[in-house]
Design a protein around this motif. Structure first.
Motif, PDB file in Angstrom:
ATOM      1  N   GLY A  56       0.837  -1.192   0.000  1.00  0.00           N
ATOM      2  CA  GLY A  56       0.000   0.000   0.000  1.00  0.00           C
ATOM      3  C   GLY A  56       0.869   1.237   0.000  1.00  0.00           C
ATOM      4  N   THR A  57       0.294   2.353   0.404  1.00  0.00           N
ATOM      5  CA  THR A  57       1.013   3.622   0.385  1.00  0.00           C
ATOM      6  C   THR A  57       1.956   3.715   1.583  1.00  0.00           C
ATOM      7  OG1 THR A  57      -0.870   4.621   1.526  1.00  0.00           O
ATOM      8  CG2 THR A  57      -0.804   4.826  -0.872  1.00  0.00           C
ATOM      9  N   LYS A  87      -1.123   1.242  -4.424  1.00  0.00           N
ATOM     10  CA  LYS A  87      -2.139   2.232  -4.090  1.00  0.00           C
ATOM     11  C   LYS A  87      -3.113   1.713  -3.038  1.00  0.00           C
ATOM     12  CE  LYS A  87      -2.239   4.806  -8.458  1.00  0.00           C
ATOM     13  NZ  LYS A  87      -3.099   5.231  -9.588  1.00  0.00           N
ATOM     14  N   GLY A  88      -3.145   0.403  -2.837  1.00  0.00           N
ATOM     15  CA  GLY A  88      -4.086  -0.171  -1.891  1.00  0.00           C
ATOM     16  C   GLY A  88      -4.841  -1.327  -2.505  1.00  0.00           C
ATOM     17  N   ASP A 161      -9.405   8.865   0.064  1.00  0.00           N
ATOM     18  CA  ASP A 161      -8.030   8.517  -0.330  1.00  0.00           C
ATOM     19  C   ASP A 161      -7.898   8.586  -1.853  1.00  0.00           C
ATOM     20  OD1 ASP A 161      -5.373   7.855  -0.063  1.00  0.00           O
ATOM     21  OD2 ASP A 161      -5.709   5.891   0.811  1.00  0.00           O
ATOM     22  N   SER A 165      -7.553   3.049  -4.453  1.00  0.00           N
ATOM     23  CA  SER A 165      -7.151   2.532  -3.144  1.00  0.00           C
ATOM     24  C   SER A 165      -8.249   1.657  -2.557  1.00  0.00           C
ATOM     25  CB  SER A 165      -6.854   3.694  -2.188  1.00  0.00           C
ATOM     26  OG  SER A 165      -8.048   4.418  -1.919  1.00  0.00           O
ATOM     27  N   ASP A 168     -10.978   3.807  -1.340  1.00  0.00           N
ATOM     28  CA  ASP A 168     -11.811   4.340  -2.427  1.00  0.00           C
ATOM     29  C   ASP A 168     -12.980   3.409  -2.723  1.00  0.00           C
ATOM     30  OD1 ASP A 168     -12.593   6.023  -4.550  1.00  0.00           O
ATOM     31  OD2 ASP A 168     -11.402   4.875  -5.981  1.00  0.00           O
ATOM     32  N   ASN A 186     -11.197  12.172  -4.337  1.00  0.00           N
ATOM     33  CA  ASN A 186     -10.012  11.341  -4.172  1.00  0.00           C
ATOM     34  C   ASN A 186      -8.765  12.198  -4.104  1.00  0.00           C
ATOM     35  OD1 ASN A 186     -11.857   9.316  -6.197  1.00  0.00           O
ATOM     36  ND2 ASN A 186     -10.998   8.435  -4.345  1.00  0.00           N
ATOM     37  N   ASP A 188      -4.780  12.222  -1.704  1.00  0.00           N
ATOM     38  CA  ASP A 188      -3.979  11.462  -0.746  1.00  0.00           C
ATOM     39  C   ASP A 188      -4.298  11.930   0.671  1.00  0.00           C
ATOM     40  OD1 ASP A 188      -1.613  13.403   0.214  1.00  0.00           O
ATOM     41  OD2 ASP A 188      -2.050  13.788  -1.896  1.00  0.00           O
ATOM     42  N   SER A 206     -10.747   6.705   6.101  1.00  0.00           N
ATOM     43  CA  SER A 206      -9.663   5.739   5.887  1.00  0.00           C
ATOM     44  C   SER A 206     -10.170   4.366   6.291  1.00  0.00           C
ATOM     45  CB  SER A 206      -8.431   6.103   6.716  1.00  0.00           C
ATOM     46  OG  SER A 206      -7.451   5.067   6.651  1.00  0.00           O
TER      47      SER A 206
END
Length: 378
Positions: A56-57, A87-88, A161, A165, A168, A186, A188, A206
């Motif tokens: 992930g990030t 990105k997730g 996010d 992700s 998302d 969307n 970060d 989140s």
């Protein structure tokens, strides 16, 4: 459920780790040699022994857990785990399916539902399997204290996010399941928090395994708090009730835990054909991961590892064949360990029913019994 049954449920995965035989648990039993003699052979050997996992990030739980795979499982030239930033969960599924350099990735129990909505994809259940159900990812909603309930966010502008992700997809899906329609954007997460401070958005969402580093480091002061999202009876079965506690986020949570919802994370894998080089190195990964799982339970590893039951099934998903074969091989060993477990419970009539306390007490009890020391996890 009886106290004995509760203990058995809590300790099931610990027993599985303890029951592992040296051969099945070892990532590779081949003897060490002097190494490849040519540059070409060196490249072939490195590729044959490296398993990549898309995470992930930076700062997220997936990124940390991916790094812990490498810390625990790397074994010289026999097996190397290479975590990759991602990105997730949402984008990770596409990476597993299509990127030639990606073997594994963190995805979610609702990911297949997401992929089924993409009409370009065919037979996705055949392409992406899972090795193990891991932990749950909780939904966090950070908003001004003027937002008292999740319904107050209806029609408001909130961040989910970056596009692709896990937040998302899962976050938006959770809001739909809760019956709250919002204007989602969307960006970060650090940018989203700054926009929240400036009043440009009403909330930051989140969906990640607690405690989430960027949230824990955020100072809500007197302005912000977690918005509760109570679990309704009508919720999709892919989602489960959860809480955010003072131990998770002392800056955010007071005396009472905050209700929320969560989604499960699974370790997804591309279903490589049996006998292929990719399949063979994934067999080594499964043997190492399952055989050394007890090492993920000790500090300083992420506390979420203690939620994991390697044998847990995931509805709607197919388990990767080498993982299922490992579990099948160890069923008999787990059964053989049951009398030993029963004796432990009988010797602990006043033992509190906390997972960590039970597990640590069990290991100590085994260490004090000379006949059992050879079977302890190392």
């Amino acid at each position: 459920m009886s106290r004995l049954a509760q203990y058995a449920a809590f300790l099931g995965i610990a027993l599985m780790a303890c029951a592992s035989d040296p051969v099945a648990g070892a990532p590779d039993s081949a003897p060490a040699d002097a190494g490849p003699a040519t540059e070409a052979a060196l490249g072939e050997r490195m590729n044959a022994n490296t398993v990549t996992v898309v995470t992930g990030t930076p700062g997220g739980t997936y990124f940390r857990v991916g790094a812990e795979f490498a810390f625990v499982l790397d074994d010289g030239d026999r097996l190397r785990i290479l975590p990759i930033l991602g990105k997730g969960a949402g984008e990770n599924a596409y990476d597993i399916r299509f990127l030639k350099g990606v073997d594994l990735g963190f995805v979610r129990t609702d990911t297949l539902d997401q992929l089924r909505q993409d009409k370009r994809l065919k037979n996705i259940e055949q392409q992406i399997h899972y090795i193990a159900k891991l932990f749950n990812d909780e939904m966090h909603i950070i908003a001004p204290k003027s937002v008292r309930t999740i319904s107050d966010l209806a029609g408001k502008r909130i961040s989910f996010d970056v596009k692709g992700s896990g937040t998302d997809y899962s976050g938006r899906a959770m809001f739909r399941e809760l019956g709250v329609a919002v204007e989602g954007i969307n960006v970060d997460q650090p940018t989203a928090l700054e926009m929240l401070r400036n009043g440009e958005i009403e909330a930051v969402v989140s969906v990640a395994a607690k405690p989430v580093a960027f949230i824990a480091s955020f100072d809500p002061g007197e302005r912000f708090h977690f918005v509760a999202a109570p679990y309704p009876d009508t919720m999709n079965e892919a989602y489960v009730p959860a809480t955010l506690t003072p131990n998770d986020y002392p800056k955010f949570v007071g005396d009472e835990a905050v209700e929320t919802v969560a989604v499960g994370t699974v370790l997804g894998v591309y279903n490589s054909p049996k006998g292929s080089p990719r399949y063979e190195k994934l067999v080594r990964f499964v043997n190492a991961f399952f055989g050394k799982f007890d090492k993920f339970l000790a500090p300083p590893r992420h506390p979420k590892w203690r939620e994991v039951n390697l044998a847990a099934s995931v509805k709607g998903w197919r388990r990767f064949r080498p993982a299922q074969e490992w579990l099948d091989r160890h069923k008999e060993q787990e059964a053989e360990a049951q009398p030993d477990l029963d004796r432990f419970f009988q010797s602990q009539p006043q033992r509190p029913a906390g997972k960590d306390e039970i597990y640590q007490a069990y290991l100590k009890w085994r260490q004090e019994r000379p006949s059992l020391r050879s079977t302890l996890p190392h």
